[in-house]
Design an enzyme around this catalytic site. Structure first.
Site, short mmCIF file in Angstrom:
data_model
loop_
_atom_site.label_atom_id
_atom_site.label_comp_id
_atom_site.label_asym_id
_atom_site.label_seq_id
_atom_site.Cartn_x
_atom_site.Cartn_y
_atom_site.Cartn_z
N CYS A 24 1.74 -0.54 1.75
CA CYS A 24 1.05 0.58 2.37
C CYS A 24 0.48 0.24 3.74
CB CYS A 24 -0.05 1.08 1.45
SG CYS A 24 -1.15 -0.23 0.88
N GLU B 288 -7.18 2.93 -3.40
CA GLU B 288 -6.42 2.39 -2.25
C GLU B 288 -5.06 3.06 -2.32
OE1 GLU B 288 -3.82 0.83 -0.21
OE2 GLU B 288 -3.91 -0.94 -1.50
#
Length: 483
Positions: free
Chosen positions: A290, A256
């Site tokens: 993010c 990720e």
């Protein structure tokens, strides 16, 4: 709070070979405590302990593993105030974020994976064509999820509770053992998680935690021959280096990585909703996330109004001590990261963007703060519009029509989560299907924690969250027999 934190290896608390280093409170610049610096040999010992524990743990019943996770959830929830205080000191999160989104989410994730789910499913019988034995027939088949083995979990600094819990809980539920390498900025919370798991009855070696500022700690945890899989959350650059190491030994990966989320705002959007959603970039983890909508694509009919309202929104947010109840924007993680964020804002000016709000260093006596910054008149070739800044900075770009909006949104190396705001729901769904991103929010920045999470392109490999995490931390085995 432990003054000098030991490592957690093979079910024992071990003094680090490399001594200790100070963990700094980003709101005050003062020491929170002392984190251990593991040696390479200690990291490899942790991986070996996980390998030794894997066989017995993988053979325990799913119900027994679930019971351990459930007890851990209860312990974490019962110590929420204590754990949140430490998380706040390590990360600079506001009180609400530390309690709800950090420790609270961690407890919820352990509780979620304490729900036992079937590890196998039947495949509908069908007539097989003639196979290698030269005859056709009906075969029964079953797909079975098996644990991968030893999983190294390398976690991010922005959430030292929810992020590790999102890896450790489903990995343990599937029968894997883990070695957790937390971010060097805030590892103390992860050791508290290990304490909770130990108290919940996790056998020795099933969970191990090793930390350090040296890159060698993470490198050893990834490269160890005892490790079968690496689950990493962090920057794309580091993820690429980890993937190269994993590729040499064919290790499973769950990555990720970075994001530069586009928020496509059409003329018919509810601007109040759009401003509130985009504004989370300024406040939530001070932009250190993010999934933030950091790249706003505004249709020209509402562009100027959206910029004006975003600027006003940013200007109203209280910046300061995250322990004060009315603080909305806390510090970024370190002085070095503050300098990095400020350098991007200055770069935007040099590239021709206009800083219409914020960007200055707040007049506060201590801590690493950046005032939320809004950059307008941006173009998609500017670095501030293309690179992940990981701070409270939003760049606004205009577009004319749907085709241009989609093209701009997709013109990026990243593809984690994008967003669409439009009063026309049919158009919003149509645009969402055209966006090259692992997730798309329509008129919201909210998340469904059972929906698959992960990215396209350089934003990652694989999917987790909900049942998808159980698949991520397992191998699928096919069992067939004569029908």
């Amino acid at each position: 709070m432990t003054a000098r934190q030991p490592l957690f290896v093979g079910g024992s608390w071990v003094e680090p070979d490399g001594g200790h280093y100070a963990v700094i409170d980003p709101a005050t610049g003062q020491s929170v405590g002392w984190a251990p610096e593991a040696s390479r040999d200690q990291v490899l010992a942790a991986c070996a302990a996980a390998r030794e524990a894997f066989g017995p743990w993988s053979r325990t019943s799913p119900e027994e593993r679930a019971a351990v996770l459930g007890r851990a959830a209860g312990i974490i929830a019962g110590r929420l105030t204590e754990y949140a205080s430490l998380a706040q000191a390590e990360t600079g999160a506001t009180t609400g974020t530390a309690r709800g989104m950090q420790v609270g989410v961690a407890a919820a994730r352990f509780r979620r994976y304490a729900r036992v789910e079937p590890a196998e499913w039947a495949i509908a019988p069908q007539i097989n064509e003639a196979g290698p034995m030269g005859r056709a027939g009906v075969m029964g088949a079953l797909a079975v999820r098996q644990p991968v083995g030893v999983v190294t979990c390398v976690t991010s600094y922005n959430n030292p509770w929810a992020n590790p819990a999102g890896k450790v809980a489903p990995a343990l539920a599937m029968g894997n053992t883990v070695v957790v390498k937390p971010a060097p900025q805030d590892p103390l919370s992860v050791y508290r998680m290990a304490e909770a798991l130990q108290a919940a009855g996790v056998p020795p070696g099933v969970v191990n935690v090793v930390s350090g500022r040296s890159t060698g700690v993470g490198e050893a945890a990834v490269a160890s021959p005892d490790v079968d899989m690496v689950s990493f959350t962090g920057s794309t650059a580091v993820g690429q280096r980890i993937a190269e190491v994993c590729g040499r030994d064919m290790k499973r990966q769950l990555m990720e990585l970075g994001g530069k989320g586009a928020a496509v705002v059409f003329d018919d959007a509810d601007l109040g909703s759009a401003v509130a959603g985009i504004g989370t970039t300024f406040s939530f983890y001070s932009g250190q996330i993010c999934t933030a909508p950091t790249r706003v694509l505004a249709q020209r009919g509402i562009h100027d109004r959206l910029v004006e309202r975003l600027a006003a929104y940013a200007g109203r947010l209280k910046i300061g001590n995250p322990r004060e109840p009315d603080t909305v924007v806390g510090p970024v993680i370190s002085a070095a990261h503050r300098d990095r964020v400020e350098s991007y804002i200055e770069l935007g000016r040099k590239e021709g963007a206009v800083v219409v709000a914020g960007g200055e260093r707040p007049d506060l006596p201590r801590g690493f703060y950046v005032a939320p910054a809004l950059l307008a008149d941006c173009t998609n070739d500017m670095r501030v519009a293309r690179e992940e800044i990981f701070g409270p900075v939003v760049a606004v770009l205009p577009f004319d029509d749907e085709e241009e909006g989609v093209a701009l949104a997709n013109d990026t190396d990243y593809g984690l989560i994008d967003y669409v705001w439009s009063g026309d729901v049919a158009r919003a769904f149509r645009v969402a299907r055209r966006l090259r991103a692992g997730g798309v929010g329509i008129n919201t920045v909210g998340r469904n924690m059972e929906a698959p999470f992960g990215g396209f392109k350089r934003s990652g490999v694989g999917r987790d969250v909900g049942s998808y995490a159980l698949h991520a931390y397992s191998e699928v085995q096919a069992i067939v027999w004569p029908g």
